[in-house]
Design a protein around this motif. Structure first.
Motif, PDB file in Angstrom:
ATOM      1  N   TRP A 168      10.084   1.044  -1.319  1.00 24.28           N
ATOM      2  CA  TRP A 168       8.965   1.046  -2.264  1.00 24.28           C
ATOM      3  C   TRP A 168       9.249   0.125  -3.453  1.00 24.28           C
ATOM      4  CZ3 TRP A 168       7.101   6.830  -2.981  1.00 24.28           C
ATOM      5  CH2 TRP A 168       6.458   7.240  -1.813  1.00 24.28           C
ATOM      6  N   GLY A 169      10.470   0.235  -3.972  1.00 20.29           N
ATOM      7  CA  GLY A 169      10.821  -0.583  -5.136  1.00 20.29           C
ATOM      8  C   GLY A 169      10.819  -2.064  -4.814  1.00 20.29           C
ATOM      9  N   LEU A 170      11.351  -2.416  -3.646  1.00 19.36           N
ATOM     10  CA  LEU A 170      11.401  -3.830  -3.255  1.00 19.36           C
ATOM     11  C   LEU A 170       9.990  -4.369  -3.020  1.00 19.36           C
ATOM     12  CD1 LEU A 170      13.111  -6.293  -2.541  1.00 19.36           C
ATOM     13  CD2 LEU A 170      13.234  -5.452  -0.185  1.00 19.36           C
ATOM     14  N   TYR A 171       9.123  -3.550  -2.457  1.00 25.10           N
ATOM     15  CA  TYR A 171       7.751  -3.991  -2.222  1.00 25.10           C
ATOM     16  C   TYR A 171       7.037  -4.272  -3.550  1.00 25.10           C
ATOM     17  CZ  TYR A 171       3.073  -4.268  -0.217  1.00 25.10           C
ATOM     18  OH  TYR A 171       1.829  -4.698   0.156  1.00 25.10           O
ATOM     19  N   ILE A 172       7.205  -3.374  -4.504  1.00 20.11           N
ATOM     20  CA  ILE A 172       6.595  -3.582  -5.825  1.00 20.11           C
ATOM     21  C   ILE A 172       7.152  -4.841  -6.478  1.00 20.11           C
ATOM     22  CG2 ILE A 172       6.385  -2.627  -8.165  1.00 20.11           C
ATOM     23  CD1 ILE A 172       6.495   0.181  -6.804  1.00 20.11           C
ATOM     24  N   TYR A 173       8.472  -5.025  -6.354  1.00 20.87           N
ATOM     25  CA  TYR A 173       9.092  -6.240  -6.908  1.00 20.87           C
ATOM     26  C   TYR A 173       8.529  -7.486  -6.231  1.00 20.87           C
ATOM     27  CZ  TYR A 173      12.503  -9.969  -7.472  1.00 20.87           C
ATOM     28  OH  TYR A 173      13.097 -11.192  -7.710  1.00 20.87           O
ATOM     29  N   GLY A 174       8.400  -7.448  -4.906  1.00 23.39           N
ATOM     30  CA  GLY A 174       7.886  -8.596  -4.168  1.00 23.39           C
ATOM     31  C   GLY A 174       6.461  -8.945  -4.581  1.00 23.39           C
ATOM     32  N   VAL A 175       5.632  -7.916  -4.726  1.00 25.01           N
ATOM     33  CA  VAL A 175       4.240  -8.147  -5.123  1.00 25.01           C
ATOM     34  C   VAL A 175       4.158  -8.749  -6.517  1.00 25.01           C
ATOM     35  CG1 VAL A 175       2.087  -6.973  -5.767  1.00 25.01           C
ATOM     36  CG2 VAL A 175       3.243  -6.385  -3.623  1.00 25.01           C
ATOM     37  N   ASN A 176       4.885  -8.160  -7.469  1.00 24.45           N
ATOM     38  CA  ASN A 176       4.775  -8.604  -8.860  1.00 24.45           C
ATOM     39  C   ASN A 176       5.638  -9.814  -9.189  1.00 24.45           C
ATOM     40  OD1 ASN A 176       2.834  -6.723  -9.372  1.00 24.45           O
ATOM     41  ND2 ASN A 176       4.187  -5.250 -10.346  1.00 24.45           N
ATOM     42  N   SER A 177       6.366 -10.342  -8.191  1.00 23.41           N
ATOM     43  CA  SER A 177       7.050 -11.624  -8.365  1.00 23.41           C
ATOM     44  C   SER A 177       6.362 -12.699  -7.509  1.00 23.41           C
ATOM     45  CB  SER A 177       8.533 -11.506  -8.003  1.00 23.41           C
ATOM     46  OG  SER A 177       8.697 -11.087  -6.652  1.00 23.41           O
ATOM     47  N   ASP A 178       5.088 -12.428  -7.182  1.00 26.65           N
ATOM     48  CA  ASP A 178       4.242 -13.388  -6.450  1.00 26.65           C
ATOM     49  C   ASP A 178       4.790 -13.741  -5.073  1.00 26.65           C
ATOM     50  OD1 ASP A 178       2.506 -13.513  -8.661  1.00 26.65           O
ATOM     51  OD2 ASP A 178       3.748 -15.037  -9.617  1.00 26.65           O
ATOM     52  N   ARG A 179       5.223 -12.711  -4.337  1.00 25.52           N
ATOM     53  CA  ARG A 179       5.714 -12.911  -2.973  1.00 25.52           C
ATOM     54  C   ARG A 179       5.032 -11.925  -2.029  1.00 25.52           C
ATOM     55  NH1 ARG A 179      12.166 -13.851  -3.991  1.00 25.52           N
ATOM     56  NH2 ARG A 179      12.164 -14.512  -1.812  1.00 25.52           N
ATOM     57  N   VAL A 180       3.721 -11.818  -2.198  1.00 25.38           N
ATOM     58  CA  VAL A 180       2.933 -10.916  -1.357  1.00 25.38           C
ATOM     59  C   VAL A 180       2.954 -11.375   0.089  1.00 25.38           C
ATOM     60  CG1 VAL A 180       0.633  -9.946  -0.960  1.00 25.38           C
ATOM     61  CG2 VAL A 180       1.449 -10.281  -3.296  1.00 25.38           C
ATOM     62  N   VAL A 181       2.891 -12.689   0.311  1.00 23.21           N
ATOM     63  CA  VAL A 181       2.904 -13.227   1.671  1.00 23.21           C
ATOM     64  C   VAL A 181       4.194 -12.851   2.385  1.00 23.21           C
ATOM     65  CG1 VAL A 181       2.977 -15.350   3.045  1.00 23.21           C
ATOM     66  CG2 VAL A 181       1.316 -15.130   1.184  1.00 23.21           C
ATOM     67  N   GLU A 182       5.319 -13.006   1.691  1.00 16.87           N
ATOM     68  CA  GLU A 182       6.602 -12.657   2.303  1.00 16.87           C
ATOM     69  C   GLU A 182       6.698 -11.159   2.565  1.00 16.87           C
ATOM     70  OE1 GLU A 182      11.421 -12.904   1.436  1.00 16.87           O
ATOM     71  OE2 GLU A 182      10.052 -14.181   0.290  1.00 16.87           O
ATOM     72  N   ALA A 183       6.168 -10.352   1.634  1.00 16.86           N
ATOM     73  CA  ALA A 183       6.185  -8.901   1.831  1.00 16.86           C
ATOM     74  C   ALA A 183       5.350  -8.517   3.048  1.00 16.86           C
ATOM     75  CB  ALA A 183       5.665  -8.199   0.578  1.00 16.86           C
ATOM     76  N   SER A 184       4.206  -9.177   3.235  1.00 17.92           N
ATOM     77  CA  SER A 184       3.378  -8.873   4.399  1.00 17.92           C
ATOM     78  C   SER A 184       4.103  -9.235   5.690  1.00 17.92           C
ATOM     79  CB  SER A 184       2.039  -9.619   4.314  1.00 17.92           C
ATOM     80  OG  SER A 184       2.200 -11.006   4.500  1.00 17.92           O
ATOM     81  N   LEU A 185       4.876 -10.301   5.655  1.00 17.40           N
ATOM     82  CA  LEU A 185       5.670 -10.687   6.831  1.00 17.40           C
ATOM     83  C   LEU A 185       6.620  -9.563   7.223  1.00 17.40           C
ATOM     84  CD1 LEU A 185       6.627 -12.839   8.891  1.00 17.40           C
ATOM     85  CD2 LEU A 185       8.212 -13.666   7.136  1.00 17.40           C
ATOM     86  N   GLY A 186       7.188  -8.894   6.213  1.00 17.80           N
ATOM     87  CA  GLY A 186       8.118  -7.796   6.483  1.00 17.80           C
ATOM     88  C   GLY A 186       7.479  -6.682   7.281  1.00 17.80           C
ATOM     89  N   TYR A 187       6.228  -6.358   6.959  1.00 23.57           N
ATOM     90  CA  TYR A 187       5.571  -5.256   7.662  1.00 23.57           C
ATOM     91  C   TYR A 187       4.994  -5.677   9.005  1.00 23.57           C
ATOM     92  CZ  TYR A 187       6.504  -2.295   3.714  1.00 23.57           C
ATOM     93  OH  TYR A 187       7.155  -1.566   2.748  1.00 23.57           O
ATOM     94  N   TYR A 188       4.843  -6.984   9.215  1.00 23.24           N
ATOM     95  CA  TYR A 188       4.554  -7.458  10.569  1.00 23.24           C
ATOM     96  C   TYR A 188       5.800  -7.316  11.451  1.00 23.24           C
ATOM     97  CZ  TYR A 188      -0.016  -9.683   9.713  1.00 23.24           C
ATOM     98  OH  TYR A 188      -1.347  -9.927   9.459  1.00 23.24           O
ATOM     99  N   ILE A 189       6.956  -7.617  10.884  1.00 22.94           N
ATOM    100  CA  ILE A 189       8.207  -7.576  11.647  1.00 22.94           C
ATOM    101  C   ILE A 189       8.631  -6.139  11.930  1.00 22.94           C
ATOM    102  CG2 ILE A 189      10.684  -8.167  11.577  1.00 22.94           C
ATOM    103  CD1 ILE A 189       9.963 -10.555   9.839  1.00 22.94           C
ATOM    104  N   ASN A 190       8.272  -5.219  11.061  1.00 24.45           N
ATOM    105  CA  ASN A 190       8.759  -3.844  11.133  1.00 24.45           C
ATOM    106  C   ASN A 190       8.647  -3.185  12.512  1.00 24.45           C
ATOM    107  OD1 ASN A 190       7.528  -0.722  10.573  1.00 24.45           O
ATOM    108  ND2 ASN A 190       9.598  -1.163   9.880  1.00 24.45           N
ATOM    109  N   PRO A 191       7.487  -3.251  13.217  1.00 26.38           N
ATOM    110  CA  PRO A 191       7.418  -2.591  14.530  1.00 26.38           C
ATOM    111  C   PRO A 191       8.433  -3.145  15.530  1.00 26.38           C
ATOM    112  CG  PRO A 191       5.231  -3.191  13.757  1.00 26.38           C
ATOM    113  CD  PRO A 191       6.197  -3.860  12.843  1.00 26.38           C
ATOM    114  N   LEU A 192       8.739  -4.440  15.417  1.00 24.63           N
ATOM    115  CA  LEU A 192       9.695  -5.048  16.338  1.00 24.63           C
ATOM    116  C   LEU A 192      11.118  -4.592  16.027  1.00 24.63           C
ATOM    117  CD1 LEU A 192       8.117  -8.621  16.282  1.00 24.63           C
ATOM    118  CD2 LEU A 192       7.814  -6.856  18.025  1.00 24.63           C
ATOM    119  N   VAL A 193      11.429  -4.438  14.741  1.00 17.41           N
ATOM    120  CA  VAL A 193      12.738  -3.911  14.357  1.00 17.41           C
ATOM    121  C   VAL A 193      12.853  -2.453  14.802  1.00 17.41           C
ATOM    122  CG1 VAL A 193      14.320  -3.438  12.438  1.00 17.41           C
ATOM    123  CG2 VAL A 193      12.891  -5.491  12.394  1.00 17.41           C
ATOM    124  N   THR A 194      11.759  -1.720  14.676  1.00 15.61           N
ATOM    125  CA  THR A 194      11.751  -0.302  15.067  1.00 15.61           C
ATOM    126  C   THR A 194      12.060  -0.137  16.552  1.00 15.61           C
ATOM    127  OG1 THR A 194      10.169   0.280  13.328  1.00 15.61           O
ATOM    128  CG2 THR A 194      10.332   1.770  15.207  1.00 15.61           C
TER     129      THR A 194
END
Length: 305
Positions: free
Chosen positions: A98-124
């Motif tokens: 949660w903390g890293l996501y908030i940091y990513g959003v408020n440091s203008d890295r929303v695109v990179e954060a969205s990439l993380g949640y696309y990758i998540n099912p494959l890591v799972t």
């Protein structure tokens, strides 16, 4: 953002089941639009926003359990040292995520954060293969390989590791793995997780206030936004739980891509973050991997193998 799937239950009737897609749409849309909420708290540090998110989530979730007369579930969980220990570990992973996501959003890295949640099912699915000895079908193997190629291309072309995306994907995948191992109800489990972290974040909020660095109470809108962090965190979970009771997990799985897609659109078209040809290749590999993964999962359902 995607949470671990609870066991599905049979719908009570056709009319009740018809609400399943609506609840799923509400849950994943809310998770996808969360960056817009965190942007409103951009004046505060990620640590302060995270602290209030934990505190008010705990208050809101305990309140829901109280209204539903399910405080007994919470008490029973707290009386199990083994489950509390596992939930302390999952709470730590969730706090980091949660903390890293908030940091990513408020440091203008929303695109990179969205990439993380696309990758998540494959890591799972990879963690399920490694730790739970679950079968990894050939299509899923190719999907994981495609994701690795996409991330590798990103690193090769830009000379930097998309560490926010990878850390979000890996931390939430491990969170899901541990929540799958310990059998707890999603709502009560999340309530315990937030309660376990609340004493620490209360100290942090107190220190921020004493040092003049805190923003809680400086204006009514800001204070309401901090309190609302608990609502925007908990309501999607409730909608998700209602959807999971009415939909098959295969159907629910297709909705999970809505959240990162909305976040990606926000990052590019609302916040003006760059989406270069390198991003296009990387995301293209991930999207192809997810299509292959979803198709393989459907084919692997009982009676289809």
């Amino acid at each position: 953002m995607t949470l671990p799937n609870p066991a599905s239950a049979a719908p009570s009737g056709r009319s009740e089941a018809s609400f399943g897609p609506i609840y799923a749409l509400l849950a994943y849309s809310a998770w996808g639009l969360l960056p817009a909420y965190w942007k409103l708290l951009g004046m505060a540090s990620a640590v302060e926003v995270l602290s209030h998110r934990m505190i008010w989530s705990a208050v809101f979730l305990v309140g829901i359990l109280l209204v539903q007369r399910r405080l007994g579930d919470l008490v029973a969980l707290l009386k199990s040292p083994r489950k509390v220990l596992v939930l302390l570990l999952t709470a730590s992973l969730l706090t980091f995520n949660w903390g890293l996501y908030i940091y990513g959003v408020n440091s203008d890295r929303v695109v990179e954060a969205s990439l993380g949640y696309y990758i998540n099912p494959l890591v799972t699915v990879l963690l399920g293969f490694v730790f739970l000895k679950e079968r990894l079908y050939r299509g899923q193997q190719v999907a994981v390989a495609l994701a690795v190629v996409g991330v590798g291309y990103f690193i090769w072309q830009l000379g930097t590791v998309p560490w926010i995306a990878l850390a979000l994907a890996i931390s939430f995948a491990f969170y899901g793995l541990l929540r799958k191992v310990v059998a707890v109800a999603p709502l009560a489990g999340l309530a315990v997780e937030t309660l376990l972290i609340t004493p620490l974040v209360l100290l942090l909020v107190g220190w921020l206030a004493a040092s003049g660095q805190g923003h809680f109470g400086e204006s009514l809108p800001t204070t309401l936004l901090f309190i609302g962090a608990g609502v925007v965190t908990s309501m999607p979970l409730l909608w998700f739980n209602k959807a999971a009771k009415r939909l098959t997990l295969a159907t629910l799985g297709f909705f999970q891509y809505l959240a990162p897609s909305l976040s990606l659109l926000l990052g590019v078209f609302v916040y003006g973050e760059p989406f270069t040809p390198v991003h296009a290749v990387t995301f293209g590999c991930i999207w192809a991997a997810l299509l292959l993964y979803s198709f393989t999962a459907l084919r692997a359902r009982p009676g289809r193998v």
